[in-house]
Write a protein that holds these residues in place. Structure first.
Motif, PDB file in Angstrom:
ATOM      1  N   GLN A  78       0.860  -1.220  -0.065  1.00  0.00           N
ATOM      2  CA  GLN A  78       0.124  -0.039   0.004  1.00  0.00           C
ATOM      3  C   GLN A  78       0.785   1.328   0.097  1.00  0.00           C
ATOM      4  O   GLN A  78       2.011   1.268   0.497  1.00  0.00           O
ATOM      5  CB  GLN A  78      -1.045   0.106   1.227  1.00  0.00           C
ATOM      6  CG  GLN A  78      -1.888  -1.022   1.328  1.00  0.00           C
ATOM      7  CD  GLN A  78      -2.977  -0.848   2.334  1.00  0.00           C
ATOM      8  OE1 GLN A  78      -2.685  -0.637   3.297  1.00  0.00           O
ATOM      9  NE2 GLN A  78      -4.082  -0.779   2.031  1.00  0.00           N
ATOM     10  N   THR A  79       0.405   2.293  -0.540  1.00  0.00           N
ATOM     11  CA  THR A  79       0.953   3.694  -0.750  1.00  0.00           C
ATOM     12  C   THR A  79       0.323   4.571   0.188  1.00  0.00           C
ATOM     13  O   THR A  79      -0.932   4.684   0.400  1.00  0.00           O
ATOM     14  CB  THR A  79       0.916   4.149  -2.082  1.00  0.00           C
ATOM     15  OG1 THR A  79       1.585   3.107  -2.954  1.00  0.00           O
ATOM     16  CG2 THR A  79       1.784   5.472  -1.969  1.00  0.00           C
ATOM     17  N   TYR A  80       0.998   5.313   1.074  1.00  0.00           N
ATOM     18  CA  TYR A  80       0.571   6.166   2.189  1.00  0.00           C
ATOM     19  C   TYR A  80      -0.473   7.236   1.073  1.00  0.00           C
ATOM     20  O   TYR A  80       0.023   7.834   0.292  1.00  0.00           O
ATOM     21  CB  TYR A  80       1.394   6.917   2.664  1.00  0.00           C
ATOM     22  CG  TYR A  80       1.053   7.857   3.810  1.00  0.00           C
ATOM     23  CD1 TYR A  80       0.289   7.735   4.960  1.00  0.00           C
ATOM     24  CD2 TYR A  80       1.055   9.374   3.548  1.00  0.00           C
ATOM     25  CE1 TYR A  80      -0.121   8.639   5.876  1.00  0.00           C
ATOM     26  CE2 TYR A  80       0.516  10.414   4.160  1.00  0.00           C
ATOM     27  CZ  TYR A  80       0.091   9.885   5.352  1.00  0.00           C
ATOM     28  OH  TYR A  80      -0.564  10.905   6.179  1.00  0.00           O
ATOM     29  N   GLY A  81      -1.505   7.584   1.684  1.00  0.00           N
ATOM     30  CA  GLY A  81      -2.474   8.348   1.003  1.00  0.00           C
ATOM     31  C   GLY A  81      -3.384   7.852   0.212  1.00  0.00           C
ATOM     32  O   GLY A  81      -4.160   8.360  -0.835  1.00  0.00           O
ATOM     33  N   MET A  82      -3.130   6.729  -0.378  1.00  0.00           N
ATOM     34  CA  MET A  82      -4.022   6.056  -1.463  1.00  0.00           C
ATOM     35  C   MET A  82      -5.639   5.913  -1.080  1.00  0.00           C
ATOM     36  O   MET A  82      -5.551   5.720   0.038  1.00  0.00           O
ATOM     37  CB  MET A  82      -3.507   4.762  -1.742  1.00  0.00           C
ATOM     38  CG  MET A  82      -3.605   3.658  -0.911  1.00  0.00           C
ATOM     39  SD  MET A  82      -2.726   2.219  -1.476  1.00  0.00           S
ATOM     40  CE  MET A  82      -4.118   1.240  -2.105  1.00  0.00           C
ATOM     41  N   THR A  83      -6.444   6.518  -2.140  1.00  0.00           N
ATOM     42  CA  THR A  83      -7.696   6.250  -1.880  1.00  0.00           C
ATOM     43  C   THR A  83      -8.546   5.043  -2.412  1.00  0.00           C
ATOM     44  O   THR A  83      -9.467   4.669  -2.164  1.00  0.00           O
ATOM     45  CB  THR A  83      -8.484   7.327  -2.296  1.00  0.00           C
ATOM     46  OG1 THR A  83      -8.126   7.570  -3.667  1.00  0.00           O
ATOM     47  CG2 THR A  83      -8.060   8.787  -1.406  1.00  0.00           C
ATOM     48  N   ARG A 131      -5.417  -4.548   1.029  1.00  0.00           N
ATOM     49  CA  ARG A 131      -4.157  -5.058   1.843  1.00  0.00           C
ATOM     50  C   ARG A 131      -3.896  -6.269   1.390  1.00  0.00           C
ATOM     51  O   ARG A 131      -2.614  -6.726   1.433  1.00  0.00           O
ATOM     52  CB  ARG A 131      -4.434  -5.130   3.108  1.00  0.00           C
ATOM     53  CG  ARG A 131      -4.478  -3.637   3.873  1.00  0.00           C
ATOM     54  CD  ARG A 131      -5.133  -3.877   5.489  1.00  0.00           C
ATOM     55  NE  ARG A 131      -4.800  -2.481   6.080  1.00  0.00           N
ATOM     56  CZ  ARG A 131      -4.311  -2.327   7.288  1.00  0.00           C
ATOM     57  NH1 ARG A 131      -3.412  -2.999   7.890  1.00  0.00           N
ATOM     58  NH2 ARG A 131      -4.375  -1.200   7.651  1.00  0.00           N
ATOM     59  N   CYS A 186      -7.777   1.170  -4.535  1.00  0.00           N
ATOM     60  CA  CYS A 186      -6.746   0.088  -5.236  1.00  0.00           C
ATOM     61  C   CYS A 186      -7.329  -0.632  -6.291  1.00  0.00           C
ATOM     62  O   CYS A 186      -8.473  -0.962  -6.295  1.00  0.00           O
ATOM     63  CB  CYS A 186      -6.255  -0.718  -3.959  1.00  0.00           C
ATOM     64  SG  CYS A 186      -7.792  -1.489  -3.181  1.00  0.00           S
TER      65      CYS A 186
END
Length: 106
Positions: free
Chosen positions: A26-31, A59, A33
């Motif tokens: 996961q990438t920080y700030g992603m809204t 996740r 996936c």
């Protein structure tokens, strides 16, 4: 002696993991996936079941079914993709279900 204890601990922990799961970075700030199997996008925090019978979040995913491993020799295991489950039945009579002695997953 410490290494032997560590090896035994790791072997015990390995048996507790579910081999039918995988984790996605996961990438920080992603809204949102992407479900790589269906090529669909989902909001972070949501849960879904894809067309390959995997229960997913952003996740990661886990198989939504158990895979039969031990059943009588005169039986066969067939995957029902609509119900996301294996059905074990007699080879010569699909209406007669068989017992499952062991399975992996779910």
């Amino acid at each position: 002696m410490k290494y032997l204890a560590l090896a035994l601990l790791l072997c015990a922990l390995l048996s507790l993991t579910n081999s039918q799961c995988f984790v996605k970075p996961q990438t920080y700030g992603m809204t949102h996936c992407k479900d790589d199997m269906d090529e669909t996008w989902h909001a972070v925090g949501s849960k879904w079941r894809n067309s390959k019978c995997w229960d997913c979040t952003c996740r990661g995913c886990c198989a939504a079914y158990a895979t039969p491993r031990q059943f009588p020799d005169d039986c066969v295991s067939v995957f029902d993709s609509k119900r996301c489950e294996y059905v074990v039945h007699k080879r010569d009579n699909p209406t007669e279900l068989c017992p499952i002695f062991a399975a992996t997953g779910k």
